[in-house]
Structures are given as C-alpha cells and as structure tokens.
Scaffold this motif. Structure first.
Motif, mmCIF file in Angstrom:
data_model
loop_
_atom_site.group_PDB
_atom_site.id
_atom_site.type_symbol
_atom_site.label_atom_id
_atom_site.label_comp_id
_atom_site.label_asym_id
_atom_site.label_seq_id
_atom_site.Cartn_x
_atom_site.Cartn_y
_atom_site.Cartn_z
ATOM 1 N N UNK A 223 0.965 -1.710 0.480
ATOM 2 C CA UNK A 223 0.107 0.065 0.086
ATOM 3 C C UNK A 223 0.812 1.236 0.604
ATOM 4 N N UNK A 224 2.546 1.370 0.617
ATOM 5 C CA UNK A 224 2.547 2.349 0.589
ATOM 6 C C UNK A 224 2.986 3.058 -0.844
ATOM 7 N N UNK A 225 4.017 1.798 -1.138
ATOM 8 C CA UNK A 225 4.712 1.558 -2.647
ATOM 9 C C UNK A 225 3.569 2.184 -3.731
ATOM 10 N N UNK A 226 2.728 1.889 -4.049
ATOM 11 C CA UNK A 226 1.189 2.022 -4.196
ATOM 12 C C UNK A 226 0.888 3.125 -4.357
ATOM 13 N N UNK A 227 0.882 3.785 -3.398
ATOM 14 C CA UNK A 227 0.688 5.660 -2.507
ATOM 15 C C UNK A 227 1.777 6.530 -3.023
ATOM 16 N N UNK A 228 2.788 6.100 -3.151
ATOM 17 C CA UNK A 228 4.038 6.385 -2.799
ATOM 18 C C UNK A 228 4.730 6.533 -4.764
ATOM 19 N N UNK A 229 4.030 5.657 -5.802
ATOM 20 C CA UNK A 229 4.307 5.284 -6.983
ATOM 21 C C UNK A 229 5.297 4.871 -7.665
ATOM 22 N N UNK A 230 5.596 4.298 -6.516
ATOM 23 C CA UNK A 230 7.166 3.254 -6.803
ATOM 24 C C UNK A 230 7.094 1.875 -6.639
ATOM 25 N N UNK A 231 5.343 1.472 -7.214
ATOM 26 C CA UNK A 231 4.840 0.130 -6.867
ATOM 27 C C UNK A 231 5.523 -0.607 -7.916
ATOM 28 N N UNK A 232 6.228 -1.810 -7.935
ATOM 29 C CA UNK A 232 6.746 -2.908 -8.888
ATOM 30 C C UNK A 232 6.038 -4.541 -9.125
ATOM 31 N N UNK A 233 5.054 -4.355 -9.979
ATOM 32 C CA UNK A 233 4.134 -5.924 -9.902
ATOM 33 C C UNK A 233 5.017 -6.794 -9.862
ATOM 34 N N UNK A 234 6.588 -6.421 -10.416
ATOM 35 C CA UNK A 234 6.767 -8.265 -10.476
ATOM 36 C C UNK A 234 7.586 -8.312 -8.776
ATOM 37 N N UNK A 235 7.553 -7.112 -7.770
ATOM 38 C CA UNK A 235 8.309 -7.209 -6.682
ATOM 39 C C UNK A 235 7.392 -8.228 -5.458
ATOM 40 N N UNK A 236 7.610 -9.583 -4.890
ATOM 41 C CA UNK A 236 6.591 -9.479 -3.869
ATOM 42 C C UNK A 236 6.735 -8.747 -2.683
ATOM 43 N N UNK A 237 5.266 -8.299 -2.375
ATOM 44 C CA UNK A 237 5.400 -7.335 -1.568
ATOM 45 C C UNK A 237 4.919 -8.341 0.734
#
Length: 326
Positions: A223-237
C-alpha cells in the motif's frame, strides 16, 4: 460540412494551446528556452550536469533529480535520433533552463522499449543546466581532471550540508531521537516485548525508506509503494529476512535493528557514513542521509542443533611484500 469545419477549428485551437510558447526543432521536438545565458552551447563529448524533472502529459513525474539533491552528470553522446533529448541539450549552455517536449512513441522506440504503465503522447522535460565542461581540444587527461575536480567540489558541498539536513529533518518531524556513538539517530515509536534481537539472529522486518526531502524510494509494504508511485508488480511485497550483525545490510540498519525486540517499531535517521556514503546508489545520491520506518515483525533464532557447514580448504593467500629499504 460546417460541423466538420467547426471541429477542425476547435482541434487546431486545442493543439495550439497545448504547445503554447513552444518552438519546433529538429525531428518534431518542441522547446522553449526560459533562461538564455552567455556561453558556448553543449556539444557531443562535453561533460554536463543537469537538474531535470521528466513528466508525462498528465504531470505524472517520471524522474526528478532534485530528490537526490544533485544534478545528473553525463558525457554528452551523439544523438540517438533527430530531435531527441541530446539534440535539445545542443541548444543550451551553462546556466540555461528550458522546457523540452518529445514524442513518447518516437523516444521509446529509439530506447528499445516503453516503460510499463506509461501513459501519454509526450515526455516533457524541465531542464536546468548546472555545469558544462567543454571537451573541445582539451587533452583527455586535463578534461578528466576537470571533471574529477567538479565531483570533489560538489561532494564537499553535499558532505558539509549533511548535518544541517539531518537537524532540520528531526526538527520538522518533531522527533525525540536518541543518538548512538556512531551517529545513528533513532526513536522507538512502539515498544515490543521480550529480549532484543542479537547478532546471529535473523530479523523479519517491514520497512519504508525515504530521503530527507520526503521522497519515498523503497518499501516492503504494498500500500505504501502504491501510494508513493513506486509499486513494482514483479516484486513480492512482504517482510524481508535480514541476518543480523554480519554486514548483510548498511551499517545503520545493522546497528539500528539490534536496538529492538519483537514487535518494536522505530524511526531510524541514518547519516550517509552509515548508509551509502560518498558514492550513493540510485536513487540515493552521494552523502545522502536517510530515514527509515521499520517494524521488527519476528526474530528467528539460529538452530543450535543444525550441522555446521564444513570450512572449505583454501590455499595460503599471497603475503604482501615488504617495502624495499631506502
């Protein structure tokens, strides 16, 4: 027929307003020079350092060198195609600022691929040329020496500014930090239970890291990655596993984690000497202090009954030769 003419007129007005104030250059490049200083224009082979913000049409920021606190350095290559960003640099000199608008499809075709998730017709650059070292007829040794001197001067500025950045961040965030002998600052925001983690244990940690400008550059939390626009769909969070006290992470983490027990949360303010030092690591610039929010989710103790790995046999390492007597 009149409706069609009206539509074309409105479209033409819309296109003109989108490119208002921009001139047309080579290869369909659009540009506007805001500051035009005296001096030679940038040429292939020159060294440049530029501050820039790259955006798409919707003002979604793709790159911002101001986040790292230093301009982006580069040796200017031959343009990849007419009207690319290096063509645009050829219009500028040291101290100039400009807006450059490039067709995204043409640009990404030359690069070989379009970044995943990119939307828009244009890539728009806001550029400020901080430094130019002209190659001209300079001998390579002199040219390289001038570049090295530039990096040293800029590094000294960043190093000297670091204590002030840390003090301001702590004050602005109203942090009640403690400081260790190494210079690590920390605040326990939630106290856990049980004994503290120890060297040899494995820490299971959730974390978010940011520059002191507030720019979040990494997080284990989706959720933090998405909010700050650094989300990587290839990465396991998910929480990461870190062996403690063996140099697997930056020194500030190794020391900071050992201040915690299971369930603790803390803010770590890490000076660059305990982080990525004078070299940095993209997107972290040289002499960049960092702030981390970390949570020690679990502690995994080593199994005392696990078989110890066999030590590999090694040849004697060569001994350093003693310096000759004068």
């Amino acid at each position: 027929m009149k409706k069609n003419l009206m539509f074309l007129a409105v479209a033409a007005i819309g296109l003109a307003s989108c490119n208002s104030g921009l001139k047309k250059g080579e290869g369909g490049m659009l540009y506007s020079i805001h500051e035009d200083k005296d001096g030679p224009t940038i040429k292939e082979g020159d060294f440049v350092a530029v501050n820039l913000i790259a955006k798409n049409d919707a003002d979604s920021v793709l790159l911002n060198t101001y986040d790292s606190g230093q301009p982006s350095p580069s040796l200017v290559p031959k343009p990849q195609y007419k009207g690319d960003i290096f063509t645009a640099l050829g219009l500028l000199s040291e101290g100039d600022s400009a807006t450059i608008k490039l067709n995204a499809d043409t640009m990404f075709k030359a690069m070989g691929q379009k970044p995943p998730g990119f939307k828009g017709k244009y890539v728009i650059y806001e550029i400020k040329v901080a430094k130019v070292i002209s190659k001209g007829k300079l001998k390579d040794e002199i040219f390289k020496d001038r570049i090295s001197q530039y990096f040293k001067t800029e590094g000294d500025k960043l190093k000297n500014a670091e204590p002030g950045k840390i003090s301001k961040y702590v004050a602005d965030k109203d942090l009640k930090v403690s400081k260790t002998a190494s210079g690590l600052m920390y605040q326990i925001t939630k106290q856990g239970s049980g004994p503290k983690i120890m060297q040899g244990d494995t820490a299971v940690i959730n974390y978010t890291g940011q520059l002191l400008t507030g720019k979040v550059f990494d997080s284990s939390i989706k959720e933090v990655a998405q909010k700050n626009k650094i989300f990587n769909p290839m990465r396991p969070y998910q929480a990461i596993h870190i062996p403690v006290g063996v140099g697997a992470v930056i020194p500030g983490w190794d020391e900071g984690v050992q201040l915690l027990n299971k369930g603790s949360k803390a803010t770590l303010v890490i000076p660059s000497k305990l982080g990525y030092g004078e070299r940095g690591m993209q997107p972290i610039g040289p002499y960049s202090p960092l702030a981390f929010e970390i949570e020690l989710v679990d502690i995994i103790h080593p199994n005392p009954n696990a078989p110890k790995p066999a030590m590999p046999q090694m040849l004697d390492a060569p001994r350093a030769q003693a310096a000759p007597q004068q």
